[in-house]
Structures are given as C-alpha cells and as structure tokens.
Motif scaffolding. Structure first.
Motif, PDB file in Angstrom:
ATOM      1  N   ARG A   1       0.813  -1.220   0.000  1.00 36.31           N
ATOM      2  CA  ARG A   1       0.000   0.000   0.000  1.00 36.31           C
ATOM      3  C   ARG A   1       0.849   1.273   0.000  1.00 36.31           C
ATOM      4  O   ARG A   1       0.481   2.276   0.581  1.00 36.31           O
ATOM      5  CB  ARG A   1      -0.992  -0.003   1.165  1.00 36.31           C
TER       6      ARG A   1
ATOM      7  N   GLU B   1      -0.140   3.097  -5.701  1.00 31.65           N
ATOM      8  CA  GLU B   1      -1.416   2.614  -6.215  1.00 31.65           C
ATOM      9  C   GLU B   1      -1.414   2.729  -7.726  1.00 31.65           C
ATOM     10  O   GLU B   1      -0.767   3.614  -8.293  1.00 31.65           O
ATOM     11  CB  GLU B   1      -2.582   3.403  -5.624  1.00 31.65           C
TER      12      GLU B   1
ATOM     13  N   THR C   1       0.973   6.478  -2.573  1.00 30.46           N
ATOM     14  CA  THR C   1      -0.140   6.657  -1.655  1.00 30.46           C
ATOM     15  C   THR C   1       0.311   7.608  -0.540  1.00 30.46           C
ATOM     16  O   THR C   1       1.488   7.972  -0.455  1.00 30.46           O
ATOM     17  CB  THR C   1      -0.559   5.326  -1.040  1.00 30.46           C
TER      18      THR C   1
END
Length: 405
Positions: free
Chosen positions: A373, A376, A385
């Motif tokens: 994460r 993206e 992100t």
C-alpha cells in the motif's frame, strides 16, 4: 523547420549574507568585488555555452543560490541580457529568482521585471521569529512581510514562499500558525519542506541520524547542543505534513509534488520539468547538468572557477568528468523523479521513453509496493499513496536496478 528540443537553465549564485544552520548548498558570504568578478566570469561561461545548444529552446530559467537577491539589480539585468543573447528563450519562458527577505525591496523589483523575471521565490521558512533564529536566518517575519508587500505593490503576480517544518522547538500549533499567516497573504505557490539534517552543516555537527523502518531517519539530539529545543519526533513531523496538506487544500492549493503546492495554473514549470526528465543545463559554481544523455557538475572551487578561460578549453575543464547515463540509470531516474509528482508516472510515458513496457522492467517491484500500500495503480498510472509519501525514500530505492535492460 525542425522543432527545437526543450531545455531548462539553472544559474547558481553562491553568495549569501550568512550561512544558515541547516544549509548544505554551495554558498558562502563574500566581498562585493568577489561577487562582481564572479558575475563577470559567469556571463563568460553562459556566452561560451550557447553555441552548443542552438537546436534547443529554453523553457525555464531558475536563478538560485545562495541568495541571488543580494546582488546589485544591474548585475541580474546584465546576466539575463547575456542569457537571451546566448540562448533561444521561449516567449512565455518562466524565469525565477530566489530572494531572501531584507535583501530586496522596491528599487530592485522593477529591474528584475525589466530583466524578464516573472516569478519570485522568497525564503521565509517560518513565521516565528524564534524559529527563524534557531534556523540561523538573518531576517524576521516582519522583514518578510515588507519584502512580500513590496513585490506585490510592484505588480509581481507569481510568488512562491518557502517554508520548513520540523525545526528545533517547533510545535504543531506554531507550524499551524505559520501556515495560516502565509495562506492569508494569498501567494501563488508554497514549497513546504521538512527539515533534513545534513552532514557538513551546523545542525549536522550537533544532531545525528539513525535509520529505522522503511529507511525513515530519526534525528536525535546530542550533548553538543545542551539547552537547545528538541526536534519534533516522527509522529509530530507526520502530523505537520498532514496539517500542511489539509490547510493548503482548504485554501485552494493543488498538491502536485511531495513538498509543493500551487494555485491552479501556477505549478513551478522549472521543477516540473526536472521531475519529468526535461534536459537541464547548469551555470556557475558547482551547478549540475543533465543534457544530451550526459551528466556533469561544474567546478566547485571559486578560485579555480575564476581562473578558467572559456575562450579556450575552459568549458571542458569546468565540467570535469562527464558521465554518460546508461539506459538502466535513465529508467531509475524516470521512476524516482516521476513518482515525486502526485500524478505519478504512466505506462505510455515509459514506453515512449524506453520502447519497453514498465512491467517488463518493474513488474515485481510494482506488485510488491502495491501490496504494501505504498503505491497505487489506476489504469496505466502509478503514484505514491499517502503511506508511500511518508516513506518515499524507501519506495524510490526499490526502483534501483541490478542489471541493464
């Protein structure tokens, strides 16, 4: 007619009134006669270089330092006259000069405008006079206000304000106060950087760094600065960054790069060009260049620079060892410079630049960082992100390659 290639120019003015405690740029105080001699040599360098770039058109010029605004305004005017004579400048070229409060007022600004300078970048750093002192700045917030208002009164319609967060003794509330005071002035652009402790600086002598987690750097106070305020911790630094994004977004600023925010239409074209891989040519002491697939850095010793004869082999000696960028290095730079932009990079841009799909080179890295994460993927675009911004150095490091393509 063959379309000319785009080029950016950076011109380094190494002089300043006083070295700030955090500054690791090539800059130093100097006497007026030394400045004058340097400017003469700088103009010779520029004049001697233009003939090598006749198939280029200059889109942006950035006069940085140091503190360019401590020069006499006529020196800046003559500098830009030399640039225009040596290079082809686009009619709408963005021309920026860096300025520190207290070193320019009304009398210099009209000359800047006559020189074609259309963007002013003012180094405020903080609205707290206590924080300014702890940074080693020579000005007060009141000095800044006078300088800013002078520029506005003379018609400057494109002004950037530089700020630094996470400075010694700074609190979230004091940083909020700085942001609010600056927002009230309605500048077109704000650069908000987090303090970095660099070796060779006054701060570097008193603070030490230790790695943690995703390459994050925790800075701890040593005994050498007994009595000095602590630096904000990592959590406070992150809160300051989140506060910056929120307040500036609420005020209508576009967050277009990790540390840069602009009103619509006022993104810094010079910096965007750098992050997008536009070729750039640096002039002056220690200035870096990346042009024609070559990377080089100018002489960094002032005495040696002043001795160069640009009518002979001065340019070759000035640039020293020229590094030819490999395809691998170009790919790496494309990724970690492009990812500094909030819009990130696209598959189409990568294919256009290198003739190969991004996943063919970075497929495993992209999947890994997506799972963590930190980046993206939307359609063909890849961007950091919020979590990835916090550990951007770690993310960029993942795009270093161990083989050629």
């Amino acid at each position: 007619m063959t379309k000319k290639r785009s080029l950016e120019l950076y011109i380094h003015i190494p002089f300043c009134v006083q070295k700030c405690f955090y500054c690791d740029f090539l800059s130093f105080p100097a006497a007026r006669n030394v400045m004058a001699e340097y400017m003469d040599q700088l103009r010779c360098e520029i004049a001697s270089s233009g003939g090598w770039y006749e198939n280029y058109q200059v889109q942006t010029v950035f006069i940085g330092g140091g503190t360019p605004s401590i020069l006499e305004s006529e020196q800046i005017l003559m500098l830009m006259q030399t640039v225009r004579k040596a290079f082809s400048l686009a009619e709408d070229a963005e021309i920026t000069i860096e300025a520190n409060p207290g070193t320019f007022l009304n009398k210099k600004i009209p000359v800047y405008q006559a020189a074609g300078i259309n963007r002013l970048s003012i180094g405020l750093q903080s609205a707290s006079n206590g924080e300014l002192k702890r940074l080693g700045r020579i000005h007060s917030f009141e000095d800044f206000l006078k300088s800013f208002q002078s520029a506005r009164m003379e018609g400057f319609g494109n002004i950037n304000i530089d700020l630094i967060s996470a400075v010694p003794g700074q609190t979230i509330d004091s940083w909020r106060n700085t942001l609010k005071k600056v927002i009230m002035l309605k500048p077109e652009h704000i650069s908000a950087y987090s303090l970095m402790i660099e070796e060779g600086t006054v701060f570097g002598e008193h603070y030490q760094k230790e790695g943690e987690g995703y390459g994050l750097e925790r800075v701890q106070k040593t005994d050498k600065l007994a009595g000095w305020p602590d630096l904000p911790n990592e959590d406070e630094e992150r809160q300051m960054y989140e506060l910056t994004k929120k307040l500036l977004a609420d005020a209508g600023f576009i967050h277009y790069e990790i540390s840069n925010f602009a009103k619509p239409g006022y993104q810094c074209r010079h910096n965007l060009g750098y992050w997008s891989g536009i070729e750039y040519l640096g002039f002056g002491l220690g200035a870096s260049s990346c042009v024609k697939g070559q990377r080089f850095c100018n002489e960094t010793d002032l005495e040696n620079y002043q001795k160069l004869d640009f009518s002979l082999d001065g340019l070759e000696r000035l640039h020293g060892r020229v590094h030819i960028q490999s395809r691998r290095e170009q790919m790496e730079e494309f990724m970690f410079l492009g990812l500094r932009k909030m819009e990130g990079v696209t598959e189409l841009e990568f294919i256009r630049e290198f003739g190969i799909r991004m996943d063919s080179v970075y497929g495993d890295v992209i999947r890994k960082l997506t799972e963590e994460r930190l980046i993206e993927r939307k359609a063909s675009r890849i961007a950091l992100t919020d979590r990835g911004i916090d550990v951007s150095n770690y993310v960029f490091g993942q795009f270093l390659l161990d083989m050629e393509f």
